[in-house]
Design an enzyme around this catalytic site. Structure first.
Site, PDB file in Angstrom:
ATOM      1  CE  LYS A   1      -3.683   2.313   2.586  1.00 27.78           C
ATOM      2  NZ  LYS A   1      -4.572   2.248   3.781  1.00 27.78           N
TER       3      LYS A   1
ATOM      4  CG  ASP B   1       3.405  -3.823  13.476  1.00 22.39           C
ATOM      5  OD1 ASP B   1       3.525  -2.824  14.224  1.00 22.39           O
ATOM      6  OD2 ASP B   1       2.412  -4.569  13.499  1.00 22.39           O
TER       7      ASP B   1
ATOM      8  CG  ASN C   1       8.245   9.467  11.261  1.00 19.24           C
ATOM      9  OD1 ASN C   1       8.232  10.591  11.754  1.00 19.24           O
ATOM     10  ND2 ASN C   1       7.348   9.065  10.386  1.00 19.24           N
TER      11      ASN C   1
ATOM     12  CB  SER D   1      10.812  14.122  20.766  1.00 23.54           C
ATOM     13  OG  SER D   1      10.067  14.298  21.950  1.00 23.54           O
TER      14      SER D   1
ATOM     15  CE1 TYR E   1       2.472  12.718  20.135  1.00 23.83           C
ATOM     16  CE2 TYR E   1       2.822  14.959  20.932  1.00 23.83           C
ATOM     17  CZ  TYR E   1       3.049  13.972  19.993  1.00 23.83           C
ATOM     18  OH  TYR E   1       3.855  14.234  18.912  1.00 23.83           O
TER      19      TYR E   1
ATOM     20  CE  LYS F   1       6.309  12.052  20.128  1.00 22.63           C
ATOM     21  NZ  LYS F   1       7.071  11.252  19.143  1.00 22.63           N
TER      22      LYS F   1
ATOM     23  CB  THR G   1       1.895  15.653   9.222  1.00 22.07           C
ATOM     24  OG1 THR G   1       1.631  15.888  10.620  1.00 22.07           O
ATOM     25  CG2 THR G   1       3.317  16.092   8.899  1.00 22.07           C
TER      26      THR G   1
END
Length: 218
Positions: free
Chosen positions: A38, A57, A82, A134, A148, A152, A183
């Protein structure tokens, strides 16, 4: 000098951009994606410019062996973790046990597994560099993004310690803290549900604005 880069989650957004930049600079690129077939359709230019897609993965323990096998075949000088295209938004008290682990899995455990798989080969093929992507949320702790920010912070703490561990082997560990970028980050996480006690508060306003920004970018 040309180096071999392995970039995780390279099928879109920042990961794809890094892969293309490395290719354009004359480096070899192994682009990791959960579904390479994909990914090659979505970003054909990576393969067209000489990049190699790898089924990767990092949510599974097997990723260590996958990276080791790729490094043995292609070599490995630079690892780009990433991580971070997924953020759970909401009030801290509302998160379930599953969500707690889910956020840490994506932004902390996954990158750590990738590093463990890459290190034996990075030591053997000096110089080596590990980039851990990060976020500025580790510094500012944005309201509504507590999990989140914590994930980080964990990655950055491990990176600082790892810097000392690997310096003698000629391997650099660098943390990248990008700010806002174009993004699909805001739309990657689920729509936040705000508990009744927080309706109408600052955290409610911030979370709803985040949802609105995500909708505007689509």
């Amino acid at each position: 000098m040309s180096y071999t880069w392995l970039i995780t989650r390279a099928s879109s957004g920042r990961g794809a951009a890094i892969a293309l930049a490395a290719l354009e600079a004359g480096h070899k690129v192994i682009a990791g994606a959960r579904n390479p077939a994909k990914a090659s359709q979505v970003r054909p230019e990576i393969q067209n410019q000489g990049g190699t897609w790898l089924r990767l993965d990092d949510s599974t323990a097997d990723v260590r062996h996958v990276i080791a096998k790729a490094a043995k075949e292609h070599g490995l000088n630079v690892l780009v973790n990433n991580a971070g295209g997924y953020a759970l938004r909401g009030v801290l008290e509302d998160f379930s046990e599953t969500e707690l682990y889910q956020q840490m899995e994506t932004n902390f455990f996954g990158p750590i597994r990738a590093i463990q798989g890459a290190l034996p080969w990075s030591r053997a093929q000096k110089p080596g560099t590990i980039f851990n992507i990060s976020s500025t949320s580790d510094i500012t702790g944005f309201t509504g993004f507590s999990l989140y920010a914590a994930s980080k912070a964990a990655l950055e703490g491990a990176s600082e310690a790892l810097y000392g561990e690997l310096a003698l082997f000629g391997i650099r560990v660098l943390v990248v803290q990008p700010g806002a970028s174009r993004t699909k980050f805001q739309s990657a996480g689920p729509r936040p549900a705000v508990s009744e006690a927080c309706v109408g508060t600052t955290v409610d306003a911030i979370l709803q604005r985040a949802v609105g920004m995500a909708a505007e970018r689509r």
